[in-house]
Scaffold this motif. Structure first.
Motif, PDB file in Angstrom:
ATOM      1  N   ILE A 197       0.986  -1.173  -0.038  1.00  0.00           N
ATOM      2  CA  ILE A 197       0.025   0.060   0.035  1.00  0.00           C
ATOM      3  C   ILE A 197       0.907   1.268  -0.049  1.00  0.00           C
ATOM      4  N   GLN A 198       2.050   1.294   0.825  1.00  0.00           N
ATOM      5  CA  GLN A 198       2.742   2.302   1.068  1.00  0.00           C
ATOM      6  C   GLN A 198       3.418   2.621  -0.483  1.00  0.00           C
ATOM      7  N   HIS A 199       3.993   1.613  -1.182  1.00  0.00           N
ATOM      8  CA  HIS A 199       4.471   1.645  -2.490  1.00  0.00           C
ATOM      9  C   HIS A 199       3.674   2.193  -3.486  1.00  0.00           C
ATOM     10  N   TYR A 200       2.261   1.824  -3.346  1.00  0.00           N
ATOM     11  CA  TYR A 200       1.421   2.131  -4.585  1.00  0.00           C
ATOM     12  C   TYR A 200       1.229   3.730  -4.277  1.00  0.00           C
ATOM     13  N   THR A 201       0.983   4.073  -2.889  1.00  0.00           N
ATOM     14  CA  THR A 201       0.852   5.662  -2.465  1.00  0.00           C
ATOM     15  C   THR A 201       1.664   6.423  -2.842  1.00  0.00           C
ATOM     16  N   GLU A 202       2.997   6.057  -3.042  1.00  0.00           N
ATOM     17  CA  GLU A 202       4.318   6.897  -3.236  1.00  0.00           C
ATOM     18  C   GLU A 202       4.122   6.931  -4.715  1.00  0.00           C
ATOM     19  N   LYS A 203       3.595   6.162  -5.463  1.00  0.00           N
ATOM     20  CA  LYS A 203       3.567   6.263  -7.019  1.00  0.00           C
ATOM     21  C   LYS A 203       2.275   6.999  -7.472  1.00  0.00           C
ATOM     22  N   GLU A 204       1.211   6.730  -6.912  1.00  0.00           N
ATOM     23  CA  GLU A 204      -0.056   7.110  -7.082  1.00  0.00           C
ATOM     24  C   GLU A 204      -0.041   8.751  -6.829  1.00  0.00           C
ATOM     25  N   ASN A 205       0.727   9.132  -5.727  1.00  0.00           N
ATOM     26  CA  ASN A 205       0.814  10.592  -5.386  1.00  0.00           C
ATOM     27  C   ASN A 205       1.365  11.305  -6.329  1.00  0.00           C
ATOM     28  N   VAL A 206       2.415  10.667  -7.216  1.00  0.00           N
ATOM     29  CA  VAL A 206       3.250  11.334  -8.151  1.00  0.00           C
ATOM     30  C   VAL A 206       1.980  11.649  -9.267  1.00  0.00           C
ATOM     31  N   LEU A 207       1.177  10.658  -9.628  1.00  0.00           N
ATOM     32  CA  LEU A 207       0.576  10.941 -10.698  1.00  0.00           C
ATOM     33  C   LEU A 207      -0.726  11.914 -10.328  1.00  0.00           C
ATOM     34  N   GLU A 208      -1.188  11.871  -9.321  1.00  0.00           N
ATOM     35  CA  GLU A 208      -2.355  12.805  -8.652  1.00  0.00           C
ATOM     36  C   GLU A 208      -1.890  14.277  -8.704  1.00  0.00           C
ATOM     37  N   GLN A 209      -0.347  14.432  -8.235  1.00  0.00           N
ATOM     38  CA  GLN A 209       0.085  16.054  -8.269  1.00  0.00           C
ATOM     39  C   GLN A 209       0.203  16.423  -9.650  1.00  0.00           C
ATOM     40  N   LEU A 210       0.612  15.435 -10.407  1.00  0.00           N
ATOM     41  CA  LEU A 210       0.696  15.872 -12.165  1.00  0.00           C
ATOM     42  C   LEU A 210      -0.651  16.285 -12.511  1.00  0.00           C
ATOM     43  N   GLU A 211      -1.505  15.941 -12.190  1.00  0.00           N
ATOM     44  CA  GLU A 211      -3.024  16.113 -12.484  1.00  0.00           C
ATOM     45  C   GLU A 211      -3.195  17.383 -11.807  1.00  0.00           C
ATOM     46  N   ASN A 212      -2.742  17.702 -10.369  1.00  0.00           N
ATOM     47  CA  ASN A 212      -2.970  18.948  -9.939  1.00  0.00           C
ATOM     48  C   ASN A 212      -2.213  20.107 -10.649  1.00  0.00           C
ATOM     49  N   ILE A 213      -1.145  19.622 -11.316  1.00  0.00           N
ATOM     50  CA  ILE A 213      -0.535  20.845 -11.898  1.00  0.00           C
ATOM     51  C   ILE A 213      -1.326  21.252 -13.259  1.00  0.00           C
ATOM     52  N   GLU A 214      -2.120  20.494 -13.722  1.00  0.00           N
ATOM     53  CA  GLU A 214      -2.856  20.735 -14.901  1.00  0.00           C
ATOM     54  C   GLU A 214      -4.127  21.740 -14.341  1.00  0.00           C
ATOM     55  N   THR A 215      -4.483  21.885 -13.028  1.00  0.00           N
ATOM     56  CA  THR A 215      -5.331  22.752 -12.620  1.00  0.00           C
ATOM     57  C   THR A 215      -4.948  24.208 -12.581  1.00  0.00           C
ATOM     58  N   TYR A 216      -3.488  24.353 -12.701  1.00  0.00           N
ATOM     59  CA  TYR A 216      -3.229  25.646 -12.898  1.00  0.00           C
ATOM     60  C   TYR A 216      -3.380  26.244 -14.187  1.00  0.00           C
ATOM     61  N   PRO A 217      -4.399  27.243 -14.586  1.00  0.00           N
ATOM     62  CA  PRO A 217      -4.728  27.391 -15.938  1.00  0.00           C
ATOM     63  C   PRO A 217      -3.588  27.805 -16.775  1.00  0.00           C
ATOM     64  N   PHE A 218      -2.637  28.494 -16.372  1.00  0.00           N
ATOM     65  CA  PHE A 218      -1.386  28.789 -17.297  1.00  0.00           C
ATOM     66  C   PHE A 218      -0.729  27.605 -17.590  1.00  0.00           C
ATOM     67  N   ALA A 219      -0.313  26.726 -16.624  1.00  0.00           N
ATOM     68  CA  ALA A 219       0.281  25.467 -16.917  1.00  0.00           C
ATOM     69  C   ALA A 219      -0.712  24.424 -17.988  1.00  0.00           C
ATOM     70  N   ASP A 220      -1.815  24.684 -17.779  1.00  0.00           N
ATOM     71  CA  ASP A 220      -2.946  23.616 -18.602  1.00  0.00           C
ATOM     72  C   ASP A 220      -2.481  24.350 -20.176  1.00  0.00           C
ATOM     73  N   GLU A 221      -2.553  25.618 -20.090  1.00  0.00           N
ATOM     74  CA  GLU A 221      -2.530  26.531 -21.387  1.00  0.00           C
ATOM     75  C   GLU A 221      -1.143  25.912 -22.146  1.00  0.00           C
ATOM     76  N   ALA A 222      -0.121  26.040 -21.189  1.00  0.00           N
ATOM     77  CA  ALA A 222       1.130  25.796 -22.067  1.00  0.00           C
ATOM     78  C   ALA A 222       1.220  24.256 -22.419  1.00  0.00           C
ATOM     79  N   ILE A 223       0.683  23.380 -21.495  1.00  0.00           N
ATOM     80  CA  ILE A 223       0.852  21.934 -21.888  1.00  0.00           C
ATOM     81  C   ILE A 223       0.093  21.749 -23.375  1.00  0.00           C
ATOM     82  N   LYS A 224      -1.354  22.358 -23.320  1.00  0.00           N
ATOM     83  CA  LYS A 224      -2.036  22.461 -24.591  1.00  0.00           C
ATOM     84  C   LYS A 224      -1.336  22.711 -25.877  1.00  0.00           C
TER      85      LYS A 224
END
Ligand code: ZN
Length: 207
Positions: free
Chosen positions: A148-175
């Motif tokens: 569970i610890q291992h998957y949490t460490e990895k899943e956390n990375v993916l969810e933080q990447l999703e959180n970056i996409e909630t920043y409008p200027f970052a989302d715009e630059a990605i698109k």
């Protein structure tokens, strides 16, 4: 502290002396291509593990490598400030969010919140990553604690990447194709680094 004072002198007498011209040029401006975001853990050294030098990485660290969603914190948010500066001013082309093995923040996140009594800042900060906990426990809840610890460490990375996409200027630059996000995972005991590959939905060894 004595070791650090000695280290400062050693740096000035050896490394800096050899690279004086480089540091003179560097003193005028910074122009890093990468925002490297990772945990405050003392065992994770972004420059060492990527063999980078001064000026190469704009580094953002906090406990648990957590990125609050854009509108999550109404108050002062140093993580959001660093992302704004990296994307809007430095115009980095890549953001790496790097998790790691044996992360104490993930252990605390998975544990009982009562254990964080007397640490209100840490408790509130980790609450930002509660969706990660809910997700992993929902899927892997019957597995062993280490799993569970291992998957949490990895899943956390993916969810933080999703959180970056909630920043409008970052989302715009990605698109616009000007900004690329990467999820990395560092295994302290083996020195291995893996990177998330969307097509296989797995972290694959960088080799
Ligand atoms: Zn950590």
């Amino acid at each position: 502290m004595e070791r650090l004072y000695k280290g400062v002198l050693k740096f000035q007498e050896s490394y800096f002396k050899k690279e004086e011209d480089f540091f003179r040029r560097l003193s005028k401006r910074q122009d890093p291509d990468v925002l490297f975001m990772t945990c405050s853990d003392s065992r994770v050294d972004p420059q060492l593990v990527t063999q980078s030098g001064p000026g190469d990485l704009f580094i953002l660290r906090n406990i648990g490598n957590i990125i609050p969603p854009f509108d999550a914190l109404k108050d002062k948010n140093s993580t959001a400030a660093a992302i704004e500066y990296a994307v809007k001013v430095l115009k980095v082309s890549d953001i790496i969010v790097c998790g790691h093995s044996n992360c104490g923040a993930k252990k605390a996140l998975l544990g009982d919140e009562k254990e964080l009594e007397g640490m209100p800042h840490l408790r509130d900060w980790l609450r930002i990553a509660h969706p990660v906990k809910e997700h992993v426990v929902g899927v892997f809840g019957n597995e062993a604690t280490e799993v569970i610890q291992h998957y949490t460490e990895k899943e956390n990375v993916l969810e933080q990447l999703e959180n970056i996409e909630t920043y409008p200027f970052a989302d715009e630059a990605i698109k616009a194709g000007d900004l690329f996000l990467h999820g990395w995972y560092f295994d302290i005991g083996t020195g291995c680094m893996s990177a998330y590959v969307p097509s296989s939905n797995r972290f694959e060894l960088i080799k």
